[in-house]
Design a protein around this motif. Structure first.
Motif, PDB file in Angstrom:
ATOM      1  N   ALA A  35     -46.988 -30.267  40.156  1.00 31.31           N
ATOM      2  CA  ALA A  35     -47.123 -31.081  38.945  1.00 31.31           C
ATOM      3  C   ALA A  35     -47.444 -32.522  39.304  1.00 31.31           C
ATOM      4  CB  ALA A  35     -45.839 -31.012  38.122  1.00 31.31           C
TER       5      ALA A  35
ATOM      6  N   LEU B 158     -51.090 -32.720  40.316  1.00 26.84           N
ATOM      7  CA  LEU B 158     -51.975 -32.675  39.149  1.00 26.84           C
ATOM      8  C   LEU B 158     -51.984 -34.016  38.421  1.00 26.84           C
ATOM      9  CD1 LEU B 158     -51.104 -29.140  37.698  1.00 26.84           C
ATOM     10  CD2 LEU B 158     -53.145 -29.819  38.976  1.00 26.84           C
ATOM     11  N   ASP B 159     -50.831 -34.666  38.357  1.00 34.06           N
ATOM     12  CA  ASP B 159     -50.779 -35.984  37.716  1.00 34.06           C
ATOM     13  C   ASP B 159     -51.621 -36.999  38.482  1.00 34.06           C
ATOM     14  OD1 ASP B 159     -49.338 -37.844  35.717  1.00 34.06           O
ATOM     15  OD2 ASP B 159     -48.954 -38.797  37.658  1.00 34.06           O
TER      16      ASP B 159
ATOM     17  N   ARG C  50     -52.836 -34.945  32.728  1.00 42.15           N
ATOM     18  CA  ARG C  50     -51.646 -35.742  33.035  1.00 42.15           C
ATOM     19  C   ARG C  50     -50.513 -35.426  32.043  1.00 42.15           C
ATOM     20  NH1 ARG C  50     -52.356 -41.837  34.709  1.00 42.15           N
ATOM     21  NH2 ARG C  50     -50.449 -41.229  35.798  1.00 42.15           N
TER      22      ARG C  50
ATOM     23  N   ALA D  73     -49.036 -32.075  32.980  1.00 41.34           N
ATOM     24  CA  ALA D  73     -48.255 -32.194  34.213  1.00 41.34           C
ATOM     25  C   ALA D  73     -46.913 -32.866  33.947  1.00 41.34           C
ATOM     26  CB  ALA D  73     -49.040 -32.982  35.259  1.00 41.34           C
TER      27      ALA D  73
ATOM     28  N   TRP E 231     -44.641 -30.377  32.095  1.00 42.96           N
ATOM     29  CA  TRP E 231     -44.219 -29.331  33.033  1.00 42.96           C
ATOM     30  C   TRP E 231     -43.140 -29.855  33.976  1.00 42.96           C
ATOM     31  CZ3 TRP E 231     -47.364 -27.129  37.691  1.00 42.96           C
ATOM     32  CH2 TRP E 231     -46.755 -25.968  38.154  1.00 42.96           C
ATOM     33  N   SER E 232     -43.380 -31.065  34.511  1.00 42.15           N
ATOM     34  CA  SER E 232     -42.401 -31.643  35.434  1.00 42.15           C
ATOM     35  C   SER E 232     -41.070 -31.888  34.745  1.00 42.15           C
ATOM     36  CB  SER E 232     -42.949 -32.956  35.998  1.00 42.15           C
ATOM     37  OG  SER E 232     -42.023 -33.553  36.877  1.00 42.15           O
TER      38      SER E 232
END
Length: 587
Positions: free
Chosen positions: A60, A63-64, A99, A102, A105-106
């Motif tokens: 994550a 991806l950010d 973003r 991510a 999700w995080s």
């Protein structure tokens, strides 16, 4: 001395736990040793988090970072290359969506990890409490204002931010910074060098701010626990305070404790705000220096010979990406207070080894499963608690045949409660042995799954009368509950309108002492266990209530549906049993 009589006598009391050796007090004053121990404890605790969750948080974070770099590229492309404006807009929107996804999700991964760790840790701590083991070093030493309730509530909750926010931020910080610096260096090595150079005071200030907040956070946690303890104690003893006219004095004490907590909280917030302002200053300064370099470079006004020539696209890319170099560190700094709170809580829980204790409560050593009333035999049983000069119980011999009844009769301190506690694994046998149907009961083994226990002070929960009666048999129907309650003599309570839906508090307000005692008897009878243990069932009752309860117990004993073991100092109750063992007070 123990004397065996041919007539019954007994009465039970609450089992005593053996004294627990007090470990050395944890260093709650913030010494380096205490901080290192707390940090090691937290590191061991994080092993409960699945590796897949930690790996997913890294993904994550990656991806950010990719979204941040893509957004900076989209901004530079859209400003400097009009023909590609549509593609730049699509790229920017995709970067923003990436973003956002991510981040969500995080956050979910962090919340799930925190919930898992807190649940597992609470289970381990409660398991320690139930086994009479030290819950926490600081607690066992009576650390100022800290008690098991505060540790299980405030203390465990203090780990939430550490697991959900700080750990993911720490895992991702290095990766995200390296990615942003590498992307910046590809466009402008000089700008990357400026950002790298300004990171040193940034990191140094973060460390200093965290250290300054650590001591205040500890004091705040202790003040919170102190206020919690004081408030709970005064509420529990409110009738006594009212009787002695001490309410105004104790109200002032509570006010002083609340003011102390407010002062500690404001001190923590003050340090947090000051450190946050300092960190924002350095982050803004670094971005300003990069902006100044890019501007002067584009205008060819640099006072030194630069090893590169920036164009507008690269300058915009570097400027758009500059805040992202510091964003991971700023997120880490924002969550650093969570780490200090967790360190403070860890100092009060370092008696629990997460690698070993933080897990589902280890099941007690189980004894034989009883399907019928057992043949119970005590052979020269003795118990000695660590640190006590005299044994709590010595040379206890008796035999309880299947379906029979036996009373342990004696004054307080004679060992009746200790003897009953042996059946549920509370103290350990020092001498002799206990036999169940000819099988030796191992030290520490428990018959709790096969016995019903009625104590002198039944636990009441804040719920309906139905829920309290069926506590030991949740699946019991209303009809069965009413039948057993009438056998136990609760007719007066059941005669009230909507009796089973009557709301009780933990004190059993509205019920007499005898009625509360009968609730415990109903639970024991609903369980229909082959071994019934009665622990001081008539203690502290008036003569009429004790007589009524003895009549009910006489019917239970005559039914012969279970082996009945009674501990009592009520000679009339003991006389109802088939046999009586008299315990003399210890000299």
């Amino acid at each position: 001395m123990i004397r065996l009589l041919t007539r019954p006598a007994s009465r039970p009391a609450l089992p005593r736990r053996p004294p627990v050796s007090r470990p050395a007090q944890a260093d709650v004053d913030g010494s380096a040793t205490g901080d290192r121990a707390a940090a090691l404890w937290l590191n061991r605790l994080t092993r409960v988090v699945p590796r897949s969750s930690a790996a997913a948080q890294l993904v994550a974070g990656g991806l950010d970072s990719a979204g941040a770099i893509a957004f900076a590229a989209a901004l530079a492309l859209g400003v400097t290359c009009a023909p590609h404006l549509r593609g730049a807009l699509l790229l920017g929107l995709a970067a923003c969506a990436l973003r956002g996804a991510a981040a969500v999700w995080s956050a979910r991964l962090g919340a799930q990890a925190a919930r898992s760790v807190k649940t597992t840790l609470r289970a381990a701590l409660v398991d320690r409490l139930l086994r009479g083991r030290p819950l926490a070093t600081a607690v066992e030493q009576g650390a100022r204002g800290t008690d098991p309730v505060a540790v299980l509530t405030t203390g465990v909750e203090s780990l939430d931010g550490y697991i959900a926010r700080f750990l993911p931020a720490r895992r991702v910080a290095g990766l995200a910074q390296l990615a942003a610096l590498a992307a910046t260096a590809c466009a402008s090595p000089v700008a990357a060098g400026i950002e790298l150079a300004t990171l040193l005071p940034f990191v140094l200030l973060m460390i200093l701010a965290g250290s300054a907040a650590a001591a205040e956070t500890r004091r705040q946690f202790q003040s919170m626990a102190r206020l919690s303890n004081l408030f709970a104690d005064r509420i529990a003893n409110l009738p006594l305070l009212l009787g002695f006219g001490a309410v105004p004095h104790e109200t002032r004490r509570l006010g002083l404790a609340a003011d102390a907590l407010r002062g500690r909280t404001m001190a923590v917030l003050r340090i947090a705000f000051i450190s946050s302002a300092g960190l924002e200053f350095f982050a803004a300064l670094s971005v300003a220096l990069v902006a100044a370099y890019c501007g002067f470079s584009l205008l060819h006004l640099l006072p030194f010979a630069a090893p590169e020539r920036l164009d507008l696209a690269r300058a915009l890319f570097v400027l758009a990406l500059a805040p992202e170099v510091y964003a991971p560190m700023r997120r880490l700094a924002a969550a650093y207070h969570d780490r200090q709170q967790a360190m403070t809580a860890a100092a009060c829980m370092d008696a629990t080894e997460p690698g070993r204790d933080a897990g589902p409560p280890a099941p007690a050593l189980s004894g034989p499963h009883l399907c019928a009333p057992p043949h119970l035999r005590f052979r020269s049983v003795g118990v000695r608690y660590p640190g006590e000069p005299r044994p709590a119980l010595a040379g206890l011999d008796f035999t309880l045949p299947p379906g029979g009844s036996l009373a342990l009769l004696g004054p307080s301190g004679s060992g009746k409660s200790t003897a009953l506690g042996l059946l549920v694994g509370l103290p350990g046998v020092h001498d002799g042995r206990i036999e169940i149907d000819g099988t030796v009961l191992e030290p520490g083994a428990s018959l709790a799954a096969s016995l019903a226990w009625m104590g002198s002070d039944p636990l009441l929960v804040e719920d309906t009368l139905r829920a309290n009666l069926a506590l030991a048999a949740p699946d019991a129907s209303d009809g069965r509950i009413l039948d057993v309650a009438r056998v136990a003599g609760l007719d007066a309570v059941l005669g009230r309108p909507g009796a089973l839906d009557l709301i009780l508090d933990h004190r059993g307000s509205g019920l007499s002492g005898g009625e509360r005692r009968r609730i415990g008897l109903v639970r024991a009878l609903l369980r229909a266990a082959p071994l019934l243990v009665l622990d001081e069932p008539t203690a502290h009752l008036d003569a009429a209530s004790a007589l009524a309860l003895r009549d009910v117990l006489a019917g239970v004993i005559r039914s012969r549906r279970a082996s009945v073991l009674i501990a009592t100092h009520d000679a009339e109750l003991a006389a109802l049993a088939d046999a009586v063992v008299t315990l003399e007070p210890r000299s």
